[in-house]
Design a protein around this motif. Structure first.
Motif, PDB file in Angstrom:
ATOM      1  N   LEU A  99      29.002  -2.113  29.858  1.00  0.00           N
ATOM      2  CA  LEU A  99      29.100  -1.142  28.772  1.00  0.00           C
ATOM      3  C   LEU A  99      30.524  -1.110  28.230  1.00  0.00           C
ATOM      4  CD1 LEU A  99      26.996   1.825  30.201  1.00  0.00           C
ATOM      5  CD2 LEU A  99      26.240  -0.065  28.761  1.00  0.00           C
ATOM      6  N   ARG A 100      30.639  -0.963  26.928  1.00  0.00           N
ATOM      7  CA  ARG A 100      31.932  -0.899  26.247  1.00  0.00           C
ATOM      8  C   ARG A 100      31.936   0.306  25.319  1.00  0.00           C
ATOM      9  NH1 ARG A 100      34.209  -5.494  21.969  1.00  0.00           N
ATOM     10  NH2 ARG A 100      36.334  -4.631  21.733  1.00  0.00           N
ATOM     11  N   ASP A 101      33.106   0.858  25.066  1.00  0.00           N
ATOM     12  CA  ASP A 101      33.177   1.957  24.105  1.00  0.00           C
ATOM     13  C   ASP A 101      32.348   1.594  22.870  1.00  0.00           C
ATOM     14  OD1 ASP A 101      34.618   4.450  22.924  1.00  0.00           O
ATOM     15  OD2 ASP A 101      34.788   2.871  21.410  1.00  0.00           O
ATOM     16  N   PRO A 102      31.412   2.452  22.461  1.00  0.00           N
ATOM     17  CA  PRO A 102      30.511   2.069  21.367  1.00  0.00           C
ATOM     18  C   PRO A 102      31.193   1.925  20.012  1.00  0.00           C
ATOM     19  CG  PRO A 102      30.103   4.333  22.066  1.00  0.00           C
ATOM     20  CD  PRO A 102      31.027   3.729  23.073  1.00  0.00           C
ATOM     21  N   ILE A 103      32.303   2.638  19.781  1.00  0.00           N
ATOM     22  CA  ILE A 103      33.029   2.456  18.523  1.00  0.00           C
ATOM     23  C   ILE A 103      33.664   1.072  18.499  1.00  0.00           C
ATOM     24  CG2 ILE A 103      34.921   3.288  17.074  1.00  0.00           C
ATOM     25  CD1 ILE A 103      34.441   6.078  18.210  1.00  0.00           C
ATOM     26  N   GLU A 104      34.340   0.708  19.576  1.00  0.00           N
ATOM     27  CA  GLU A 104      34.942  -0.618  19.658  1.00  0.00           C
ATOM     28  C   GLU A 104      33.870  -1.708  19.582  1.00  0.00           C
ATOM     29  OE1 GLU A 104      37.120  -0.554  23.294  1.00  0.00           O
ATOM     30  OE2 GLU A 104      38.829   0.536  22.429  1.00  0.00           O
ATOM     31  N   ARG A 105      32.733  -1.460  20.219  1.00  0.00           N
ATOM     32  CA  ARG A 105      31.636  -2.435  20.198  1.00  0.00           C
ATOM     33  C   ARG A 105      31.121  -2.643  18.784  1.00  0.00           C
ATOM     34  NH1 ARG A 105      27.258  -4.526  19.587  1.00  0.00           N
ATOM     35  NH2 ARG A 105      26.935  -2.959  17.979  1.00  0.00           N
ATOM     36  N   ALA A 106      30.920  -1.542  18.045  1.00  0.00           N
ATOM     37  CA  ALA A 106      30.410  -1.633  16.681  1.00  0.00           C
ATOM     38  C   ALA A 106      31.371  -2.404  15.780  1.00  0.00           C
ATOM     39  CB  ALA A 106      30.174  -0.237  16.118  1.00  0.00           C
ATOM     40  N   TRP A 107      32.673  -2.126  15.904  1.00  0.00           N
ATOM     41  CA  TRP A 107      33.670  -2.823  15.101  1.00  0.00           C
ATOM     42  C   TRP A 107      33.677  -4.319  15.423  1.00  0.00           C
ATOM     43  CZ3 TRP A 107      36.592  -2.578  10.940  1.00  0.00           C
ATOM     44  CH2 TRP A 107      37.687  -3.443  10.817  1.00  0.00           C
ATOM     45  N   SER A 108      33.619  -4.659  16.694  1.00  0.00           N
ATOM     46  CA  SER A 108      33.614  -6.061  17.100  1.00  0.00           C
ATOM     47  C   SER A 108      32.361  -6.774  16.599  1.00  0.00           C
ATOM     48  CB  SER A 108      33.712  -6.152  18.625  1.00  0.00           C
ATOM     49  OG  SER A 108      33.768  -7.491  19.046  1.00  0.00           O
ATOM     50  N   HIS A 109      31.232  -6.098  16.653  1.00  0.00           N
ATOM     51  CA  HIS A 109      29.966  -6.663  16.176  1.00  0.00           C
ATOM     52  C   HIS A 109      30.044  -6.929  14.676  1.00  0.00           C
ATOM     53  CE1 HIS A 109      25.278  -6.039  16.016  1.00  0.00           C
ATOM     54  NE2 HIS A 109      25.658  -7.174  15.466  1.00  0.00           N
ATOM     55  N   GLY A 156      19.620   5.710  26.049  1.00  0.00           N
ATOM     56  CA  GLY A 156      18.254   5.212  26.114  1.00  0.00           C
ATOM     57  C   GLY A 156      18.159   3.883  26.852  1.00  0.00           C
ATOM     58  N   GLN A 157      19.155   3.035  26.698  1.00  0.00           N
ATOM     59  CA  GLN A 157      19.157   1.739  27.371  1.00  0.00           C
ATOM     60  C   GLN A 157      19.323   1.908  28.880  1.00  0.00           C
ATOM     61  OE1 GLN A 157      21.591  -1.268  25.225  1.00  0.00           O
ATOM     62  NE2 GLN A 157      21.829   0.281  23.631  1.00  0.00           N
ATOM     63  N   VAL A 158      20.227   2.801  29.279  1.00  0.00           N
ATOM     64  CA  VAL A 158      20.440   3.059  30.707  1.00  0.00           C
ATOM     65  C   VAL A 158      19.194   3.685  31.316  1.00  0.00           C
ATOM     66  CG1 VAL A 158      21.783   4.390  32.378  1.00  0.00           C
ATOM     67  CG2 VAL A 158      22.952   3.229  30.482  1.00  0.00           C
ATOM     68  N   GLU A 226      31.515  11.283  16.183  1.00  0.00           N
ATOM     69  CA  GLU A 226      30.569  12.394  16.039  1.00  0.00           C
ATOM     70  C   GLU A 226      29.146  11.954  16.374  1.00  0.00           C
ATOM     71  OE1 GLU A 226      29.227  15.745  12.699  1.00  0.00           O
ATOM     72  OE2 GLU A 226      30.742  14.237  12.210  1.00  0.00           O
ATOM     73  N   LEU A 227      28.797  10.741  15.982  1.00  0.00           N
ATOM     74  CA  LEU A 227      27.459  10.234  16.282  1.00  0.00           C
ATOM     75  C   LEU A 227      27.254   9.956  17.765  1.00  0.00           C
ATOM     76  CD1 LEU A 227      26.773   7.594  13.457  1.00  0.00           C
ATOM     77  CD2 LEU A 227      25.775   9.871  13.665  1.00  0.00           C
ATOM     78  N   TYR A 228      28.279   9.418  18.401  1.00  0.00           N
ATOM     79  CA  TYR A 228      28.120   8.854  19.737  1.00  0.00           C
ATOM     80  C   TYR A 228      28.494   9.769  20.904  1.00  0.00           C
ATOM     81  CZ  TYR A 228      27.665   3.981  18.019  1.00  0.00           C
ATOM     82  OH  TYR A 228      27.261   2.814  17.442  1.00  0.00           O
ATOM     83  N   ALA A 229      29.386  10.721  20.702  1.00  0.00           N
ATOM     84  CA  ALA A 229      30.044  11.393  21.829  1.00  0.00           C
ATOM     85  C   ALA A 229      29.057  11.935  22.866  1.00  0.00           C
ATOM     86  CB  ALA A 229      30.965  12.491  21.331  1.00  0.00           C
ATOM     87  N   ARG A 230      28.066  12.656  22.424  1.00  0.00           N
ATOM     88  CA  ARG A 230      27.136  13.274  23.377  1.00  0.00           C
ATOM     89  C   ARG A 230      26.345  12.202  24.130  1.00  0.00           C
ATOM     90  NH1 ARG A 230      23.257  18.005  21.289  1.00  0.00           N
ATOM     91  NH2 ARG A 230      25.334  18.908  20.984  1.00  0.00           N
ATOM     92  N   ASP A 231      25.841  11.230  23.403  1.00  0.00           N
ATOM     93  CA  ASP A 231      25.074  10.147  24.029  1.00  0.00           C
ATOM     94  C   ASP A 231      25.936   9.377  25.016  1.00  0.00           C
ATOM     95  OD1 ASP A 231      22.477   8.207  23.494  1.00  0.00           O
ATOM     96  OD2 ASP A 231      24.301   7.041  23.883  1.00  0.00           O
ATOM     97  N   ALA A 232      27.165   9.046  24.620  1.00  0.00           N
ATOM     98  CA  ALA A 232      28.048   8.260  25.490  1.00  0.00           C
ATOM     99  C   ALA A 232      28.392   9.024  26.758  1.00  0.00           C
ATOM    100  CB  ALA A 232      29.319   7.881  24.731  1.00  0.00           C
ATOM    101  N   ARG A 233      28.671  10.309  26.615  1.00  0.00           N
ATOM    102  CA  ARG A 233      29.033  11.107  27.781  1.00  0.00           C
ATOM    103  C   ARG A 233      27.885  11.120  28.794  1.00  0.00           C
ATOM    104  NH1 ARG A 233      30.480  15.038  24.997  1.00  0.00           N
ATOM    105  NH2 ARG A 233      32.646  14.371  24.766  1.00  0.00           N
ATOM    106  N   ALA A 235      25.425   8.891  28.986  1.00  0.00           N
ATOM    107  CA  ALA A 235      25.146   7.532  29.460  1.00  0.00           C
ATOM    108  C   ALA A 235      26.084   7.112  30.575  1.00  0.00           C
ATOM    109  CB  ALA A 235      25.240   6.549  28.293  1.00  0.00           C
ATOM    110  N   VAL A 236      27.393   7.367  30.410  1.00  0.00           N
ATOM    111  CA  VAL A 236      28.335   6.927  31.445  1.00  0.00           C
ATOM    112  C   VAL A 236      28.153   7.748  32.718  1.00  0.00           C
ATOM    113  CG1 VAL A 236      29.973   6.056  29.741  1.00  0.00           C
ATOM    114  CG2 VAL A 236      30.235   8.383  30.604  1.00  0.00           C
ATOM    115  N   ALA A 237      27.763   9.016  32.582  1.00  0.00           N
ATOM    116  CA  ALA A 237      27.501   9.826  33.771  1.00  0.00           C
ATOM    117  C   ALA A 237      26.304   9.274  34.535  1.00  0.00           C
ATOM    118  CB  ALA A 237      27.267  11.277  33.373  1.00  0.00           C
TER     119      ALA A 237
END
Length: 252
Positions: A99-109, A156-158, A226-233, A235-237
């Protein structure tokens, strides 16, 4: 001795899976396919009522005792049917998710698709109005190439992985840990796979961002946070990884 692939690097795209694939290829007890991404379990053209597993096995050299076949197709955790298809194929399979920070992942993609010439939208447009390209065509081409935002919703993936496989068959890793401590990460993978320690490896960084001198606009970072914060928190937990450094989880 079994022809069945025993270990899958199932995700996520742009999180270091190419480097991990290169490391895994250096272990004598692991047998790689002839290509990094077989894209077998996300192939919607196949007849999944009676899957032609011989097509997957054709990517590999003859099976050998004490050697585990592996593959790395990082769309697998995102592509809704793929993990269930892997479970049907091999219920004992070991699954690795980086897993990678989703903002960084989106930019790289997005940067990769621009570099390939398959994306004409700006990053700002691609992560806003561009998301409409994924509607009305489930599992279509846009789900592969323009899913910059959608692939970053990890919860959802986890959860899907945890529903399909027991904890002992899942290994969640954080991409920066692989980059900063490959030996330590590979030691965890060896223990997980039940194989001897990896030979000494030279640190790798495969497929670095092709647009290294560009960066997302602050407003785009704020929008994605704003889109990701809740989901990411969450997911990593659930995955049990340390993601305190992720920009997505940073304040403001």
């Amino acid at each position: 001795m079994s022809e069945r692939v025993g270990m899958f690097v199932a995700g996520v795209q742009k999180a270091g899976t190419t480097s991990l694939d290169a490391y895994l290829r250096q272990h004598p007890a692991l047998a790689p396919p002839s290509v990094k991404e077989t894209h077998f379990f996300d192939d919607e053209a196949l007849t999944w009522e009676d899957p032609p597993y011989e097509r997957l096995h054709a990517f590999y050299p003859p099976a050998r005792a004490g050697v585990m076949r592996f593959e790395a197709t990082p769309i697998s955790s995102f592509w809704p049917p793929a993990l269930a298809r892997i479970r049907r194929y091999n219920p004992a399979a070991r699954i690795i998710l980086l897993l990678r920070d989703p903002i960084e992942r989106a930019w790289s993609h997005w940067s990769m698709e621009v570099h390939r010439g398959t994306e004409s939208l700006s990053f700002s447009d691609a992560i806003t109005v561009g998301r409409a390209r994924l509607k009305g065509a489930p599992l279509g081409p846009a789900w592969r190439d323009q899913s910059y935002v959608e692939r970053g919703f990890y919860l959802g993936q986890v959860r899907r992985a945890l529903l399909l496989f027991p904890d002992t068959q899942l290994l969640f890793l954080e991409s920066r840990a692989l980059a900063s401590d490959p030996a330590g990460t590979l030691s965890r993978i060896a223990a997980f796979a039940g194989i001897d320690a990896f030979p000494p490896v030279t640190p790798l960084r495969e497929r670095a961002n092709p647009l290294p001198h560009r960066a997302p606009e602050p407003r785009d970072v704020a929008h994605l946070r704003e889109l990701y914060a809740r989901d990411a928190r969450a997911a990593v937990a659930l995955a049990g990884i340390d993601a305190a450094h992720w920009p997505t989880l940073a304040a403001g």
